[in-house]
Design a protein around this motif. Sequence first.
Motif, PDB file in Angstrom:
ATOM      1  N   GLN A  25      44.948 -33.823 -76.115  1.00 48.36           N
ATOM      2  CA  GLN A  25      44.680 -33.106 -74.667  1.00 48.36           C
ATOM      3  C   GLN A  25      43.797 -34.470 -73.677  1.00 48.36           C
ATOM      4  O   GLN A  25      44.198 -34.762 -72.833  1.00 48.36           O
ATOM      5  CB  GLN A  25      44.105 -31.813 -74.768  1.00 48.36           C
ATOM      6  N   ILE A  26      42.655 -35.244 -74.559  1.00 49.14           N
ATOM      7  CA  ILE A  26      42.214 -35.842 -73.430  1.00 49.14           C
ATOM      8  C   ILE A  26      42.436 -37.532 -73.823  1.00 49.14           C
ATOM      9  O   ILE A  26      42.319 -37.906 -72.749  1.00 49.14           O
ATOM     10  CB  ILE A  26      40.881 -36.249 -74.771  1.00 49.14           C
ATOM     11  N   LEU A  27      43.165 -38.129 -74.419  1.00 50.96           N
ATOM     12  CA  LEU A  27      43.969 -39.339 -75.245  1.00 50.96           C
ATOM     13  C   LEU A  27      45.318 -38.506 -73.692  1.00 50.96           C
ATOM     14  O   LEU A  27      46.245 -39.781 -72.992  1.00 50.96           O
ATOM     15  CB  LEU A  27      44.608 -39.328 -76.092  1.00 50.96           C
ATOM     16  N   ALA A  28      45.614 -37.208 -73.686  1.00 52.02           N
ATOM     17  CA  ALA A  28      46.973 -36.947 -72.658  1.00 52.02           C
ATOM     18  C   ALA A  28      46.569 -37.371 -71.212  1.00 52.02           C
ATOM     19  O   ALA A  28      46.792 -37.606 -69.746  1.00 52.02           O
ATOM     20  CB  ALA A  28      48.296 -36.044 -73.141  1.00 52.02           C
ATOM     21  N   ASP A  29      45.649 -36.242 -71.232  1.00 51.26           N
ATOM     22  CA  ASP A  29      45.157 -36.917 -69.677  1.00 51.26           C
ATOM     23  C   ASP A  29      43.782 -37.523 -69.436  1.00 51.26           C
ATOM     24  O   ASP A  29      44.521 -37.665 -68.033  1.00 51.26           O
ATOM     25  CB  ASP A  29      44.208 -35.270 -69.702  1.00 51.26           C
ATOM     26  N   CYS A  30      43.242 -38.300 -69.664  1.00 51.35           N
ATOM     27  CA  CYS A  30      42.414 -39.321 -69.257  1.00 51.35           C
ATOM     28  C   CYS A  30      42.450 -40.348 -68.877  1.00 51.35           C
ATOM     29  O   CYS A  30      43.155 -41.077 -69.968  1.00 51.35           O
ATOM     30  CB  CYS A  30      41.087 -38.386 -70.040  1.00 51.35           C
ATOM     31  N   LYS A  31      41.883 -40.910 -67.814  1.00 53.59           N
ATOM     32  CA  LYS A  31      42.120 -42.368 -67.188  1.00 53.59           C
ATOM     33  C   LYS A  31      41.029 -42.661 -67.815  1.00 53.59           C
ATOM     34  O   LYS A  31      39.924 -42.322 -67.255  1.00 53.59           O
ATOM     35  CB  LYS A  31      43.077 -42.855 -66.108  1.00 53.59           C
ATOM     36  N   PRO A  32      40.528 -43.859 -68.048  1.00 45.24           N
ATOM     37  CA  PRO A  32      39.512 -44.895 -68.142  1.00 45.24           C
ATOM     38  C   PRO A  32      38.544 -45.298 -66.747  1.00 45.24           C
ATOM     39  O   PRO A  32      39.533 -45.389 -66.152  1.00 45.24           O
ATOM     40  CB  PRO A  32      39.410 -46.332 -69.316  1.00 45.24           C
ATOM     41  N   GLY A  33      37.149 -45.108 -67.178  1.00 42.69           N
ATOM     42  CA  GLY A  33      36.773 -45.682 -65.293  1.00 42.69           C
ATOM     43  C   GLY A  33      35.885 -45.715 -65.414  1.00 42.69           C
ATOM     44  O   GLY A  33      35.306 -46.004 -64.617  1.00 42.69           O
ATOM     45  N   LYS A  34      34.708 -44.422 -66.115  1.00 40.94           N
ATOM     46  CA  LYS A  34      34.012 -44.258 -65.576  1.00 40.94           C
ATOM     47  C   LYS A  34      32.647 -45.004 -67.088  1.00 40.94           C
ATOM     48  O   LYS A  34      33.127 -45.923 -67.753  1.00 40.94           O
ATOM     49  CB  LYS A  34      33.387 -42.724 -65.742  1.00 40.94           C
ATOM     50  N   PRO A  35      31.490 -45.029 -66.660  1.00 43.27           N
ATOM     51  CA  PRO A  35      30.764 -46.121 -66.930  1.00 43.27           C
ATOM     52  C   PRO A  35      30.333 -46.009 -68.605  1.00 43.27           C
ATOM     53  O   PRO A  35      30.059 -46.669 -69.495  1.00 43.27           O
ATOM     54  CB  PRO A  35      29.215 -46.134 -66.221  1.00 43.27           C
ATOM     55  N   GLY A  36      30.314 -44.614 -68.465  1.00 49.96           N
ATOM     56  CA  GLY A  36      29.868 -43.906 -70.353  1.00 49.96           C
ATOM     57  C   GLY A  36      28.374 -44.657 -70.371  1.00 49.96           C
ATOM     58  O   GLY A  36      27.702 -44.521 -69.648  1.00 49.96           O
ATOM     59  N   ARG A  37      28.754 -45.154 -71.735  1.00 45.38           N
ATOM     60  CA  ARG A  37      26.815 -45.373 -72.805  1.00 45.38           C
ATOM     61  C   ARG A  37      26.100 -46.185 -71.889  1.00 45.38           C
ATOM     62  O   ARG A  37      24.784 -45.201 -72.052  1.00 45.38           O
ATOM     63  CB  ARG A  37      27.508 -45.802 -73.815  1.00 45.38           C
ATOM     64  N   ALA A  38      26.127 -47.019 -71.148  1.00 48.21           N
ATOM     65  CA  ALA A  38      25.454 -47.618 -70.891  1.00 48.21           C
ATOM     66  C   ALA A  38      24.229 -46.835 -69.207  1.00 48.21           C
ATOM     67  O   ALA A  38      23.404 -46.979 -69.270  1.00 48.21           O
ATOM     68  CB  ALA A  38      25.748 -48.698 -69.758  1.00 48.21           C
ATOM     69  N   ALA A  39      25.204 -45.905 -68.777  1.00 40.51           N
ATOM     70  CA  ALA A  39      24.575 -45.324 -67.547  1.00 40.51           C
ATOM     71  C   ALA A  39      23.865 -43.698 -67.814  1.00 40.51           C
ATOM     72  O   ALA A  39      23.834 -43.849 -67.889  1.00 40.51           O
ATOM     73  CB  ALA A  39      25.735 -44.535 -67.466  1.00 40.51           C
ATOM     74  N   PHE A  40      24.463 -43.821 -69.582  1.00 44.88           N
ATOM     75  CA  PHE A  40      24.374 -42.576 -69.982  1.00 44.88           C
ATOM     76  C   PHE A  40      22.624 -43.121 -70.303  1.00 44.88           C
ATOM     77  O   PHE A  40      21.600 -41.462 -70.640  1.00 44.88           O
ATOM     78  CB  PHE A  40      24.593 -42.235 -70.985  1.00 44.88           C
ATOM     79  N   GLU A  41      22.336 -43.690 -71.581  1.00 47.60           N
ATOM     80  CA  GLU A  41      21.466 -44.512 -71.739  1.00 47.60           C
ATOM     81  C   GLU A  41      19.900 -44.663 -70.336  1.00 47.60           C
ATOM     82  O   GLU A  41      19.108 -44.843 -70.771  1.00 47.60           O
ATOM     83  CB  GLU A  41      21.695 -45.844 -73.121  1.00 47.60           C
ATOM     84  N   ALA A  42      20.575 -45.474 -69.564  1.00 48.86           N
ATOM     85  CA  ALA A  42      19.725 -45.150 -68.242  1.00 48.86           C
ATOM     86  C   ALA A  42      19.296 -44.282 -67.625  1.00 48.86           C
ATOM     87  O   ALA A  42      18.585 -44.178 -67.519  1.00 48.86           O
ATOM     88  CB  ALA A  42      20.389 -45.676 -67.326  1.00 48.86           C
ATOM     89  N   LEU A  43      20.538 -43.190 -67.476  1.00 47.60           N
ATOM     90  CA  LEU A  43      19.578 -41.910 -67.281  1.00 47.60           C
ATOM     91  C   LEU A  43      18.543 -41.211 -67.956  1.00 47.60           C
ATOM     92  O   LEU A  43      17.251 -40.862 -68.190  1.00 47.60           O
ATOM     93  CB  LEU A  43      20.709 -40.716 -67.431  1.00 47.60           C
ATOM     94  N   LEU A  44      19.004 -41.569 -69.751  1.00 44.82           N
ATOM     95  CA  LEU A  44      18.044 -41.146 -70.917  1.00 44.82           C
ATOM     96  C   LEU A  44      16.438 -41.562 -70.556  1.00 44.82           C
ATOM     97  O   LEU A  44      15.248 -40.841 -70.083  1.00 44.82           O
ATOM     98  CB  LEU A  44      18.189 -40.927 -71.517  1.00 44.82           C
ATOM     99  N   ARG A  45      16.654 -42.921 -69.782  1.00 42.87           N
ATOM    100  CA  ARG A  45      16.021 -43.562 -69.533  1.00 42.87           C
ATOM    101  C   ARG A  45      14.907 -42.544 -68.610  1.00 42.87           C
ATOM    102  O   ARG A  45      13.619 -43.318 -68.844  1.00 42.87           O
ATOM    103  CB  ARG A  45      15.168 -44.853 -69.818  1.00 42.87           C
TER     104      ARG A  45
END
Length: 441
Positions: free
Chosen positions: A369-389
């Motif tokens: 479902q994810i591979l069929a539905d989702c378009k790439p574009g969001k920042p992902g890991r780097a933004a998540f790690e920044a949020l955790l910090r």
Amino acid sequence: MTIKVAIIGAGPAGFYTADALTERDADVAIDLIEYLPTPYGLIRAGVAPDHQTTKKVQKTYAKTAQKPQLRYYGNVKIGRDVRLDELREIYDAVVLAIGAPRDNPARMPGADKQGVYGSAAFVGWYNGHPDFRDLNPDLNTQAVAVIGVGNVAIDVARVLVKTPEEMATSDLQDYAAEAVGKSPITDVYLFGRRGPVDAKFTNVELREMGKLEQCVPIVDAAQLPDAVTGDYEDRDLRVRAKNLETLKEFAGRDPKEKPKRVHFAFHASPVEILGGDRVEGLRLERTRVEDGRAVGTGEYFEIPCGLVVPAIGYRSEPIEGAPFDEKRGIVPNEAGRVADGLYAVGWIKRGPTGTIATNKPDGKLAAEQILADCKPGKPGRAAFEALLREKGVRPVSFSEWLRIEAAEEAGATPPAPRKKFTRVENMLDALDGDKATQEAG
Ligand SMILES: Cc1cc2nc3c(=O)[nH]c(=O)nc-3n(C[C@H](O)[C@H](O)[C@H](O)COP(=O)(O)OP(=O)(O)OC[C@H]3O[C@@H](n4cnc5c(N)ncnc54)[C@H](O)[C@@H]3O)c2cc1C
């Protein structure tokens, strides 16, 4: 471009989803976010400590965790440390794999007495889950009532009656082993509202109860029908017929054969937990089954007991930012799809049913479902790690978990496989170097 996926929960359903995503020829980056520093969900904290073979599936999950597309972030609770809506801003897809960690409430008078522990709490306690580490159930009683006739009920009974020698190769936590060892328990009752054919045991687990060193299974032959009747699918019919055969064997056993007994009691519906502040007994109504439902007969009986463990199913916890079906205790979904870019797998999707392997098709479907539905574009890991910090959260990486695991294995008394850390602060101290609390426990 890479599709950025966050999976919340590192139990079987989370790992099967991650694995299915990496097995497709797709460009994905997966962040597996887990509440505890330790991965594997109920494989670590639910599956019985004396069933180590079942826990071996962890090795497959560890291989998945070390695939290049995946990064593990333990010690991060979504809803406490980071909000779900924050994650959905950062990732192209978010998968809820948070399981069903809470007990269905036992709704009867007396259920709030001391000495009543739902099976999620009780199993979590003997398995060293940090949330239940300090439950300290008082096992100073001769008799225990377990409400329910499924595998979890059997696990609880078995752990309470096995000898220390029988548990030597288990990872039963030392404080629990000590409490069970000191306890004068001689009788454990398993109560089912319906008949023996309706019980949800798997046959291997049921038969194991006939082979214990110090404990004999007891069944009233009068409660057993000659054969299984009813409209069941072939496989289901076979399991029920085998269970009936096993119960018939148990019905021939002598209660005095061994010092302890596990009683399988059917057609008994608990109506009240008796006693003052503490549990002193359980009152039950005899039932008969009509159209598949247990109906009270108006005949009551009581058993004295000092501990009651309702093993009557689990429910999920609502997570802020996701819809929740209060009645079913799950996140409402359509074949796993919850909302745009939000998916559910495992027990939070289906409720608490099936085996470990039942979660695998959920992961496969979610990956498709994810591979069929989702378009790439969001920042992902780097933004998540920044949020955790920014939030001051200290995540635990998979290599750090492997250090915790190595310390647990080193701390075990052979042939036990590990001595678990049961407090998050001790796990973090073991990583960050406070010598005083580095020992597992
Ligand atoms: C007592 C017991 C014994 C069992 N024994 C067996 C057995 O012998 N054989 C068998 O096949 N099956 C067994 N099962 C069933 C099996 O454990 C389940 O099918 C399976 O664990 C469900 O997987 P899951 O990933 O949906 O949930 P879980 O295994 O519960 O994993 C969910 C994960 O999500 C994490 N989490 C929860 N909330 C958050 C949050 N807000 N943020 C981040 N992370 C979060 C949890 O910490 C957990 O690690 C047993 C179940 C129980 C309860």
